[in-house]
Each structure stands twice: as structure tokens, then as C-alpha cells.
Write a protein that holds these residues in place. Sequence first.
Motif, short mmCIF file in Angstrom:
data_model
loop_
_atom_site.label_atom_id
_atom_site.label_comp_id
_atom_site.label_asym_id
_atom_site.label_seq_id
_atom_site.Cartn_x
_atom_site.Cartn_y
_atom_site.Cartn_z
N GLU A 189 -13.32 -2.59 -3.91
CA GLU A 189 -12.18 -2.99 -4.73
C GLU A 189 -12.64 -3.47 -6.11
O GLU A 189 -12.02 -3.12 -7.13
N ASP A 197 -6.72 8.33 -5.84
CA ASP A 197 -6.03 7.04 -5.68
C ASP A 197 -5.01 7.10 -4.55
O ASP A 197 -4.81 6.11 -3.82
N TRP A 231 -13.48 -0.46 -8.17
CA TRP A 231 -12.25 0.21 -8.63
C TRP A 231 -11.68 -0.54 -9.83
O TRP A 231 -11.32 0.07 -10.84
N LEU A 232 -11.60 -1.85 -9.71
CA LEU A 232 -11.05 -2.66 -10.80
C LEU A 232 -11.93 -2.59 -12.04
O LEU A 232 -11.41 -2.46 -13.16
N HIS A 236 -3.03 -3.72 -8.11
CA HIS A 236 -4.36 -4.08 -7.62
C HIS A 236 -4.77 -5.47 -8.10
O HIS A 236 -5.38 -6.24 -7.35
N ALA A 263 -5.68 -8.67 -5.79
CA ALA A 263 -7.10 -9.03 -5.83
C ALA A 263 -7.41 -10.43 -5.28
O ALA A 263 -8.44 -10.61 -4.62
N TYR A 296 0.83 -1.21 0.00
CA TYR A 296 0.00 0.00 0.00
C TYR A 296 0.86 1.25 0.00
O TYR A 296 0.49 2.27 -0.60
N ALA A 339 1.72 1.69 -3.41
CA ALA A 339 0.55 2.16 -4.16
C ALA A 339 0.37 3.67 -4.03
O ALA A 339 -0.06 4.33 -4.98
N ALA A 373 -5.01 4.63 -1.28
CA ALA A 373 -3.87 3.82 -0.88
C ALA A 373 -3.41 4.19 0.53
O ALA A 373 -3.05 3.31 1.33
N SER A 426 0.36 6.11 -7.36
CA SER A 426 -0.90 6.79 -7.68
C SER A 426 -0.66 8.05 -8.49
O SER A 426 0.24 8.84 -8.20
#
Length: 222
Positions: A180, A68, A183-184, A130, A134, A56, A59, A72, A63
Motif C-alpha cells: 500500500e 488498479d 502504491w501511494l 486510498h 491509509a 473496495y 475502488a 481493488a 479504477s
Amino acid sequence: MSYRFSDLTQACQDDWRAYIEHDFVRQLGDGTLEQDAFRHYLKQDYLFLIHFGRAYALAVYKSRTLTDMRQAHDGLKAIIDLELGLHINYCREWGISEAELAALPEARATMAYTRYVLDTGNRGDLLDMHVALAPCLVGYAVVADWLNSRADTVRGEANPYEAWIAMYESDEFQAARRAEEEWLNARLADVTPARFEELVTVFRDATRLEIDFWQMGLDRSL
């Protein structure tokens, strides 16, 4: 063509099912999993969470938008300030002290998956990371759904792993899973077929490494 997260799981259906329906998960749902195997898994999951926090943090760096970056950062704070503390307390209930956790050797399965996620994030972009995360971020919620769909799953005090199942079926965790996936879905909608195939490879590799993590728990291997 507009892609969604469900297209990733469909493209990796055999590996995804092997992960969700792994013997470790089945035995956990039945309440028959050997407690030493569960303790071994809990210990390594503590190390996994530490590297999850590192992911994270990466991330945040990866970003490109403030939205984003904030997402994160919120994930990093949740892991460092909340989830690790909850995990330490849960381990304590299983007779595992914080001092023991701090001195743990890292299993090869733990190293393989966590370093894969970090390497994917380093060489790719935020979407790559991500997708690599997942199987954990979304997968554990799907595992809880699958356990609840089985007639053989034992719930309540008769199952020593009731608290574990309850954690991942909770409204809070399921809401995080839906966020999540949303977002994906938003990011996958814009990718080309060639880019999607790259992401399928990432998702399949990460799912296979999660399978190895379950197996590590069953085998109590390092």
C-alpha cells in the motif's frame, strides 16, 4: 517536489502519534485493557470490515486501469471471503456469536469513519480513497511496530491480546502495508503542492476519526 506517504504522516505528526500511541493501544500492549472494552471494539470492527468491503467495491468502480481494478477486486475478495470469516471466528473466541454480530447497533464513531471513507471515495478519485483508508491499511501495521518497540509491551500468554498484536505484526499484514505504501508513493510522486495539501486534509481527518474509533472502544460508547 516529489511527495511520499511519509510526507503525509509528517504533515499530520501530532494526530498520527495520538493515533498510533493512543491509550487503547497502550493498554492493549500492556495487557491491562478491560476485556469488555476490547469486546466492544471487536464488535464495531466487524461492522467496520463490512463497510471496508463496500469501499473496495467502490475502488473497483473508481479504477481507471485494469491493474488498479484487479488490486481493488483482490482486496474486496480478501475482506468478504477471508477476513470477515477470520474476524467472526476471533469474536467467537471472545464469547461473541455471529448472531450477536449480525444484530449490532452501529456506534457513531464507526459510522463517522466508514461514511467519511465512502464519501471521500464518491466525491474524489482513487487516490483520495486510498489516503482516507491509509490510517487503517498502514496504521495498524505501524501500531504493531510501535508496540514491539516498547519495553512495557507484554507478549505471549501473559497478554490476552497477544493474538491481536501477532495478527498485525505478521509477515502477511506487513507485506500488505508495504504494498500500500508503494502504491501511494507512486501516485503521490506526481501530485502538485496544492493537490498534496488536499490529501493532507483527507489524511488528517481520517486519522482523527481513527482516534475516535479507539476512544469508542475505551468508552464502550454507541
